[in-house]
Scaffold this motif. Structure first.
Motif, PDB file in Angstrom:
ATOM      1  N   GLY A  70     -24.960  24.058 -11.183  1.00  0.00           N
ATOM      2  CA  GLY A  70     -25.246  22.749 -10.600  1.00  0.00           C
ATOM      3  C   GLY A  70     -26.635  22.257 -10.985  1.00  0.00           C
ATOM      4  O   GLY A  70     -26.842  21.070 -11.267  1.00  0.00           O
ATOM      5  N   VAL A  71     -27.593  23.171 -10.989  1.00  0.00           N
ATOM      6  CA  VAL A  71     -28.950  22.806 -11.409  1.00  0.00           C
ATOM      7  C   VAL A  71     -28.935  22.291 -12.843  1.00  0.00           C
ATOM      8  O   VAL A  71     -29.578  21.276 -13.168  1.00  0.00           O
ATOM      9  N   ASN A 394     -20.245  15.147 -15.938  1.00  0.00           N
ATOM     10  CA  ASN A 394     -21.207  14.138 -16.395  1.00  0.00           C
ATOM     11  C   ASN A 394     -21.493  13.187 -15.243  1.00  0.00           C
ATOM     12  O   ASN A 394     -20.694  12.309 -14.914  1.00  0.00           O
ATOM     13  N   LEU A 395     -22.652  13.383 -14.616  1.00  0.00           N
ATOM     14  CA  LEU A 395     -23.022  12.520 -13.498  1.00  0.00           C
ATOM     15  C   LEU A 395     -23.335  11.102 -13.948  1.00  0.00           C
ATOM     16  O   LEU A 395     -23.348  10.179 -13.131  1.00  0.00           O
ATOM     17  N   ASP A 399     -18.834  11.148 -12.652  1.00  0.00           N
ATOM     18  CA  ASP A 399     -18.240  12.368 -12.101  1.00  0.00           C
ATOM     19  C   ASP A 399     -18.937  12.771 -10.800  1.00  0.00           C
ATOM     20  O   ASP A 399     -20.040  12.313 -10.498  1.00  0.00           O
ATOM     21  N   GLN A 400     -18.278  13.694 -10.068  1.00  0.00           N
ATOM     22  CA  GLN A 400     -18.840  14.201  -8.816  1.00  0.00           C
ATOM     23  C   GLN A 400     -19.142  15.688  -8.959  1.00  0.00           C
ATOM     24  O   GLN A 400     -18.368  16.438  -9.554  1.00  0.00           O
ATOM     25  N   LEU A 401     -20.268  16.123  -8.413  1.00  0.00           N
ATOM     26  CA  LEU A 401     -20.665  17.532  -8.421  1.00  0.00           C
ATOM     27  C   LEU A 401     -20.656  18.032  -6.983  1.00  0.00           C
ATOM     28  O   LEU A 401     -21.334  17.464  -6.120  1.00  0.00           O
ATOM     29  N   GLN A 416     -22.510  12.346  -5.948  1.00  0.00           N
ATOM     30  CA  GLN A 416     -21.664  11.381  -6.645  1.00  0.00           C
ATOM     31  C   GLN A 416     -22.443  10.764  -7.806  1.00  0.00           C
ATOM     32  O   GLN A 416     -23.521  10.216  -7.620  1.00  0.00           O
ATOM     33  N   GLY A 417     -21.899  10.859  -8.994  1.00  0.00           N
ATOM     34  CA  GLY A 417     -22.544  10.281 -10.164  1.00  0.00           C
ATOM     35  C   GLY A 417     -22.358   8.775 -10.233  1.00  0.00           C
ATOM     36  O   GLY A 417     -21.619   8.174  -9.443  1.00  0.00           O
TER      37      GLY A 417
END
Length: 532
Positions: A70-71, A394-395, A399-401, A416-417
Motif C-alpha cells: 500500500g505504501v 492506479n490511484l 482505482d481504490q486501495l 479512493q483514487g
C-alpha cells in the motif's frame, strides 16, 4: 534382582542422585532451548498465553506485506502527481509564450465617429452641431391655359399661356436672401447678385443657394413644389419686393426657416447613453451615461475606464474623430452591437458598424506552433496518469486501495483514487484558428491550467496525508509485533544466567551424591570383611 535389598542410606543416596539428575536434565533442556516453558506441562497458563501472543504477532506480521505494498501504491501515485504538476507547469509556460509574442492581428475591430464641436480629451461632451433644415413650398402652376406644375425650365416673367410663373418678376424687383440682395434685370445680369427676368426657376434656385449657402441644392418636385435647404452655416431668411411673384413660386410672401440641431451634445440635455454588447466571453458589456454627475463620463480617461472591462479602448485624433477599438486581450473579437440614446438616428454613434479584425499570418503561425506543443503536453498528461500504477492499482486512474491493519479485519483504510486525466483536470486540446488567437484566449487556457494545478495540489495533499497514516500504522504494527513477541518471551524464556548457575550447582550436587553413595557402599563392604 527383587531379592536384592538396599540399605536405607544407599536408597536415600540413590533417590537424591535421581532427583539431582532430573533437575540437571531440566536445566540442560532450558539451556538448550532457551525456554523455561516448552510444553503445556511446564506451565499451562504461560504456555497457552504465549502461544496466543505469538499467533497474533504472526497474523499482524502477515499483514505487513500488504501494508508495505500500500505504501508503494501511494508512492507511485505521488510520483505521478509530481510529474503531472511539472507537465502542467510546462503547459503554463507555453500559454505565457502566447501572451509574449506579438498580437496576431494587423488591425483590430474598430468604430470611428466625429465628436461634437469643442470636444477634447478633457471634455468629450461638446455642444450640439447645427444640421440642415428643409423648407418645402406649396405646389405652383404656370400660366399655360392648361395649368401644369412649374418646373426648373419655367420662366420667371412671361405673358399669358406661356410656361412662366403665375405673377412675373419685373425689372428692379429684388429678392433678399439672408440679408443679401438679388436684383432682377431685363438682360445682361452679372455676378451672384443679379438675375434676368427671362431666366428660369432653376437659375433662380441656384442664385438663392449661392447666397444662402444652402446644402444640398434646392430642387423642384413633380407637383411644382420647391424645396429649399438651409445648410449648416446659418438660418434661411428670404424676403422679396414682389411678394406676389414670390408667392407664385409657392414660397409664400416670405421664407423663414431655422437650421435644425445636429447630434445632441453627449452631455445633453438630456444626457445621452451608450451601450456596447460584450466583445467576447471574458468581457463585461459597456453601459455609459455621458455627463459630469457622479458615475457619468465626461473625459477620455473616464471613457477608457468604462470601456476597459469590455476589452475596449478609445482615442481622439487631431481631426476630431473618436475611435474605439478592441484591446490586445480581445484582438480576435469584433466589437459588440452599439446601442443607447447616443446611437439613435441622427446622433453621434448612429448606424456605426464595427470593422472585422484582420489576422497577421506570421503571428498566427507562431501561435499555431505553440498549440501543437501544448497538445503534445496534454497527450503526455494522459499517458503519465495511466502509468502511475503499482501492482495493478492506479490511484490516478480512479482505482481504490483498501488496507487492513489488524488481524480481525476491523481496522482498515479505504483510499479512493481520482481520475487525473486531462478531462479530470479540466483540460483539453486546443484548436488552431480558435485558440491562442489573442490574450484573452491565452488567459483562458492559463486559468484552466491554474485550476488543474489546484486539483493536483489538493490530491497531493490527500495522498500525503494517507501516506503518513499508512506509514504510521506500518510502524505501529512492527512495534506491536515486537511487544507481543516480547510478552510471549517473558512468559516462556529461561534466564540463562540462572540456569547456568543451577547447572553448575546441580553438577556439584551430583558429584557429592555419587561420593555419598560410594561411602554408603563402603560401609557394607566393611561388614563383609568382619564376616570373613
Amino acid at each position: 534382582m527383587s531379592g536384592i535389598v538396599l540399605s536405607a542410606s544407599v536408597r536415600q543416596n540413590l533417590l537424591s542422585l535421581q532427583s539431582t539428575a532430573d533437575l540437571l536434565s531440566t536445566t540442560q533442556n532450558r539451556l538448550a532451548t532457551g525456554k523455561k516453558v516448552n510444553t503445556a506441562l511446564d506451565n499451562p497458563t504461560n504456555f497457552f498465553t504465549a502461544a496466543g501472543l505469538d499467533s497474533r504477532a504472526g497474523d499482524i506480521n502477515n499483514l505487513l506485506d500488504g501494508i508495505g505494498n500500500g505504501v508503494q501504491v501511494l508512492q507511485a501515485a505521488n510520483t505521478g502527481i509530481t510529474s503531472l504538476q511539472k507537465l502542467v507547469d510546462t503547459a503554463k509556460s507555453i500559454a505565457n509564450q502566447a501572451l509574449q509574442i506579438p498580437v496576431g492581428y494587423d488591425s483590430k475591430s474598430t468604430i470611428t465617429t466625429p465628436i461634437n464641436p469643442g470636444a477634447t480629451a478633457d471634455n468629450l461632451l461638446g455642444t450640439p452641431d447645427p444640421a440642415n433644415a428643409t423648407f418645402l413650398g406649396t405646389p405652383a402652376n404656370s400660366k399655360l391655359t392648361v395649368a401644369t406644375p412649374i418646373t426648373g425650365a419655367t420662366i420667371l416673367s412671361g405673358g399669358a399661356n406661356t410656361d412662366s410663373i403665375g405673377t412675373s418678376f419685373a425689372v428692379n424687383d429684388t429678392i433678399t436672401v439672408n440679408g443679401k440682395s438679388l436684383t432682377f434685370r431685363a438682360s445682361g445680369a452679372a455676378g451672384p447678385n443679379e438675375i434676368n427676368i427671362t431666366d428660369d426657376v432653376s437659375t433662380l434656385l441656384a442664385k438663392i443657394d449661392a447666397l444662402s449657402g444652402g446644402t444640398p441644392a434646392s430642387s423642384i418636385g413633380a407637383t411644382g413644389a420647391i424645396t429649399l435647404n438651409t445648410g449648416v452655416t446659418e438660418d434661411l431668411d428670404i424676403q422679396s419686393s414682389n411678394t406676389s411673384a414670390l408667392a407664385s413660386l409657392g414660397l409664400g410672401t416670405s421664407v423663414k426657416q431655422k437650421r435644425a440641431e445636429g447630434p445632441t451634445a453627449l452631455g445633453g440635455p438630456p444626457s445621452l447613453t451608450l451601450t456596447i454588447a460584450a466583445t467576447n466571453s471574458s468581457s463585461i458589456p459597456t453601459n455609459i451615461t455621458f455627463g459630469k454627475a457622479a458615475g457619468q463620463v465626461s473625459t477620455l480617461a473616464q471613457l477608457n475606464a468604462a470601456l476597459a472591462p469590455n476589452n475596449l479602448q478609445a482615442v481622439i485624433d487631431p481631426k476630431g474623430f473618436i475611435t474605439i477599438t478592441t484591446s490586445n486581450d480581445a484582438a480576435s473579437s469584433k466589437i459588440g452591437a452599439i446601442g443607447g440614446t447616443a446611437a439613435a438616428p441622427g446622433e453621434l454613434f448612429s448606424g456605426l458598424t464595427a470593422t472585422d479584425p484582420v489576422q497577421n499570418f506570421a503571428s498566427q503561425t507562431s501561435r499555431a506552433n505553440l498549440i501543437a506543443q501544448y497538445n503534445n503536453i496534454i497527450d503526455q498528461i494522459t499517458t503519465t496518469s495511466q502509468d502511475a500504477s503499482f501492482n495493478g492499482i492506479n490511484l490516478l486512474g480512479g482505482d481504490q486501495l483498501k488496507l487492513v491493519f489488524n488481524e480481525t479485519g476491523k481496522s482498515t483504510l479505504n483510499i479512493q483514487g481520482t481520475t487525473l486525466t486531462p478531462a479530470g483536470l479540466g483540460l483539453g486540446k486546443l484548436s488552431s484558428g480558435s485558440d491562442f488567437l489573442d490574450n484573452t484566449s491565452a488567459n483562458t487556457t492559463l486559468s484552466s491550467l491554474n485550476v488543474a494545478s489546484s486539483i493536483l495540489r489538493s490530491q497531493a495533499s490527500a495522498l500525503g496525508s494517507n501516506l503518513s497514516i499508512v506509514q504510521i500504522r506500518q510502524e505501529f504494527a512492527k512495534n506491536l509485533i515486537n511487544v507481543l513477541q516480547t510478552g510471549s518471551s517473558n512468559l516462556t524464556l529461561a534466564d540463562t544466567n540462572e540456569e547456568a548457575a543451577n547447572s553448575q550447582a546441580l553438577s556439584t550436587r551430583q558429584s557429592i551424591a555419587v561420593s555419598a553413595l560410594a561411602l554408603a557402599n563402603q560401609s557394607q563392604q566393611s561388614v563383609l570383611k568382619l564376616l570373613q
